[in-house]
Write a protein that holds these residues in place. Sequence first.
Motif, PDB file in Angstrom:
ATOM      1  N   ILE A  25      -9.579 -13.135  -0.266  1.00  0.00           N
ATOM      2  CA  ILE A  25      -9.099 -14.000  -1.342  1.00  0.00           C
ATOM      3  C   ILE A  25      -8.896 -13.171  -2.606  1.00  0.00           C
ATOM      4  CG2 ILE A  25      -9.806 -15.856  -2.903  1.00  0.00           C
ATOM      5  CD1 ILE A  25     -11.100 -17.219  -0.483  1.00  0.00           C
ATOM      6  N   ILE A  26      -9.850 -12.298  -2.919  1.00  0.00           N
ATOM      7  CA  ILE A  26      -9.711 -11.413  -4.089  1.00  0.00           C
ATOM      8  C   ILE A  26      -8.453 -10.552  -3.953  1.00  0.00           C
ATOM      9  CG2 ILE A  26     -10.710  -9.427  -5.300  1.00  0.00           C
ATOM     10  CD1 ILE A  26     -13.482 -10.617  -4.658  1.00  0.00           C
ATOM     11  N   ALA A  27      -8.227 -10.007  -2.759  1.00  0.00           N
ATOM     12  CA  ALA A  27      -7.043  -9.179  -2.533  1.00  0.00           C
ATOM     13  C   ALA A  27      -5.761  -9.973  -2.775  1.00  0.00           C
ATOM     14  CB  ALA A  27      -7.056  -8.612  -1.117  1.00  0.00           C
ATOM     15  N   GLY A  28      -5.758 -11.253  -2.354  1.00  0.00           N
ATOM     16  CA  GLY A  28      -4.589 -12.092  -2.603  1.00  0.00           C
ATOM     17  C   GLY A  28      -4.356 -12.311  -4.083  1.00  0.00           C
ATOM     18  N   ILE A 131      -5.500  -2.550  -2.159  1.00  0.00           N
ATOM     19  CA  ILE A 131      -5.249  -3.781  -1.404  1.00  0.00           C
ATOM     20  C   ILE A 131      -5.127  -3.465   0.085  1.00  0.00           C
ATOM     21  CG2 ILE A 131      -3.616  -5.667  -1.027  1.00  0.00           C
ATOM     22  CD1 ILE A 131      -2.924  -5.466  -4.036  1.00  0.00           C
ATOM     23  N   THR A 132      -4.373  -2.432   0.418  1.00  0.00           N
ATOM     24  CA  THR A 132      -4.236  -2.031   1.812  1.00  0.00           C
ATOM     25  C   THR A 132      -5.590  -1.659   2.405  1.00  0.00           C
ATOM     26  OG1 THR A 132      -2.027  -1.173   1.357  1.00  0.00           O
ATOM     27  CG2 THR A 132      -3.073  -0.424   3.378  1.00  0.00           C
ATOM     28  N   GLU A 133      -6.397  -0.953   1.622  1.00  0.00           N
ATOM     29  CA  GLU A 133      -7.699  -0.493   2.091  1.00  0.00           C
ATOM     30  C   GLU A 133      -8.621  -1.658   2.434  1.00  0.00           C
ATOM     31  OE1 GLU A 133     -10.308   3.034   0.453  1.00  0.00           O
ATOM     32  OE2 GLU A 133     -10.718   1.233  -0.720  1.00  0.00           O
ATOM     33  N   ILE A 134      -8.666  -2.700   1.578  1.00  0.00           N
ATOM     34  CA  ILE A 134      -9.592  -3.796   1.846  1.00  0.00           C
ATOM     35  C   ILE A 134      -9.129  -4.628   3.040  1.00  0.00           C
ATOM     36  CG2 ILE A 134      -8.598  -5.573   0.337  1.00  0.00           C
ATOM     37  CD1 ILE A 134     -12.335  -4.795   0.902  1.00  0.00           C
ATOM     38  N   ILE A 135      -7.823  -4.737   3.248  1.00  0.00           N
ATOM     39  CA  ILE A 135      -7.338  -5.447   4.436  1.00  0.00           C
ATOM     40  C   ILE A 135      -7.708  -4.653   5.688  1.00  0.00           C
ATOM     41  CG2 ILE A 135      -5.301  -6.297   5.652  1.00  0.00           C
ATOM     42  CD1 ILE A 135      -6.056  -7.912   3.172  1.00  0.00           C
ATOM     43  N   ALA A 136      -7.511  -3.344   5.637  1.00  0.00           N
ATOM     44  CA  ALA A 136      -7.874  -2.498   6.782  1.00  0.00           C
ATOM     45  C   ALA A 136      -9.382  -2.497   7.007  1.00  0.00           C
ATOM     46  CB  ALA A 136      -7.378  -1.073   6.552  1.00  0.00           C
ATOM     47  N   GLN A 137     -10.143  -2.515   5.929  1.00  0.00           N
ATOM     48  CA  GLN A 137     -11.600  -2.475   6.013  1.00  0.00           C
ATOM     49  C   GLN A 137     -12.168  -3.712   6.710  1.00  0.00           C
ATOM     50  OE1 GLN A 137     -13.387  -1.929   2.167  1.00  0.00           O
ATOM     51  NE2 GLN A 137     -15.487  -2.153   2.887  1.00  0.00           N
ATOM     52  N   THR A 138     -11.425  -4.836   6.647  1.00  0.00           N
ATOM     53  CA  THR A 138     -11.956  -6.103   7.152  1.00  0.00           C
ATOM     54  C   THR A 138     -11.248  -6.612   8.404  1.00  0.00           C
ATOM     55  OG1 THR A 138     -10.543  -7.255   5.525  1.00  0.00           O
ATOM     56  CG2 THR A 138     -12.832  -6.844   4.909  1.00  0.00           C
TER      57      THR A 138
END
Length: 610
Positions: A25-28, A131-138
């Motif tokens: 949600i934060i990333a969005g 942003i890319t990193e947190i999506i990949a991280q999760t």
Amino acid sequence: MLRYRDLSYTENPPDAQGVVDLVRIIAGGTASHSEYARYILNAARGLLEGNAPNYEIKSPAKLQKLAEQLGIATQNREDKEILTEVMKLGYADFGRYQDQPLAFLNAFITKGRSKKFRDTKVMPQAIDGSITEIIAQTVMGLDSDPVNIIYGGLKNALCDLGGSYIGTNISDILFGIPEPIVSEVNLEVINPKMVNIAIHGHCKLLGEVVVTAAQLMKEEAKKVGAEGINIVGICCTDNELLMREGVYLANSSISQEMAIMSGALDAMVVDIQCIFPSVQTVAECFHTKIVTTETIFKISGNQNVALNADTALVDAKELVQIAINAYKQRDSNKINFPDERHKVVAGFSLETFTDIFSKVNPDRPISVLTDAILSGKIKGVALIAGCNNLRRFQDESYIAVLKELIKNDVLVITTGCSAGAFAKSGLMSPSNIDAYAGAGLKSFLKTLEAANPQLSTGLPLVFYVGSCIDNSRGMDLAIAMANELSVDIHQVPYVVSAPEAMHEKAVAIGAYGVTMGIPVHVGSMPPIESSDLAYGILNEIAQDIFGGNLIFEVDPIIGAKKLLDALDYRTYKLSVHERTTESNGTLLAKVGKNEEKVTKLMEQMYENAI
């Protein structure tokens, strides 16, 4: 939104599931604010390349100030040359690969915050990369450590603040720094005798040029029997237009359909964020045309007119013409809206506050505010922000929190739809100061007003500082207070409240508020209840590490009291420190709060020691 827990073929520990939802949600939210900032950068690039004839540098002084903050040379250079360097640095913040901090974040925060972010590994170097990193991280099969995931979310939240600094500052350069201005709000600003166009969304690139087009096409409107063209706003685009152009605010995001249901709205022109798909369905019951202007946002059945920087005025005229044509299709039997409007005083920024305070103390303007806090005249500063949430009656929690704070002498600034809530209730004009402000706040405002007779608008009860991306203006004030007090932000009597938070952007804002060291009240629960660990981190551990914390409290009165407690505690600590310093007669007490003098004295003491 597809959430991790919806993926039936994966399993994740309960503590990790909640935080994965939260950080995505934060990333969005970060992507939303930062994409808006990219639009502003693109407009600046178009101006510099000669492809955006309808935009200009309206505030060279802001450009000079921003460049100096960013470490860009300004002496003997043309404005466009300086803006080129600023623009390049803004783009670099999106895609930097070197191990350097986000420029539009690091240039504004205190040295203490910068060190804290580096030490805790949450200082971002690039917005897109984070942003890319947190999506990949999760994704499935990767990080299942909830603490590590939360740290990734906080890094993204700081990117949101950096993107906001890009958007707000370059907007001020292109469109001018907002100044105090009087306007009107509520549905009655829709005029049945005129062609009415509502500007809805978040990108001021659209709103500014539509206002210009409407001014040029008044005669076209008169040809179809209207008296002229009336531009009104909904949501954050109007926050920007109101601050700079005095454009009326019809309504806030949560009740955007009501403007259509007035029966007198001829077109709703929308760009990005917070536009409900239902507006098209409602519009089909009336004559109103819904027009989208961005390639990344369309509604089935609507018209789309792409707004391009190089043809902005031509595109805007096409939008206005659509509304003029729709005016001829009105059904007078369907026109019906309440007979109520309120005055609003808007247009405040750090520059505005500094100018107002300087009339009391020209040498140290911000000390006018901090001294009032230390003397006990006011308790501190609160930023009230966020959207409306369908879990609450519209605006109810906003009004309750506000009234509790101002009667207890808190200076309140506001952004986004919370500002709309206060404006529609008549709480953003000078006329309600006596009715609602506590004695100390009332005295403080009257002192400022007496020192600023040039302000024909007067000073409002609540200070309107802009759209949701302009929460960076709130951080500007908190940082200025920290610098004046010679402390870091986590010690400043400054709090944030989002009583009806709903959007991803609100979650990102709250997260960077905590990371910046600020207590943040949230009146609606994010999806972390299933994780005792995540709840504990955001409430308690965050305070130990960053100095800020989230206050989850759905009762607005209790939430406001917790904010008052936080302000009292910080003011008490500052007062104890000051009294101790002065009673001991130390050299630091004699130089006061001037940061430069304190720094020089510390260097001198160090040299003497060695």
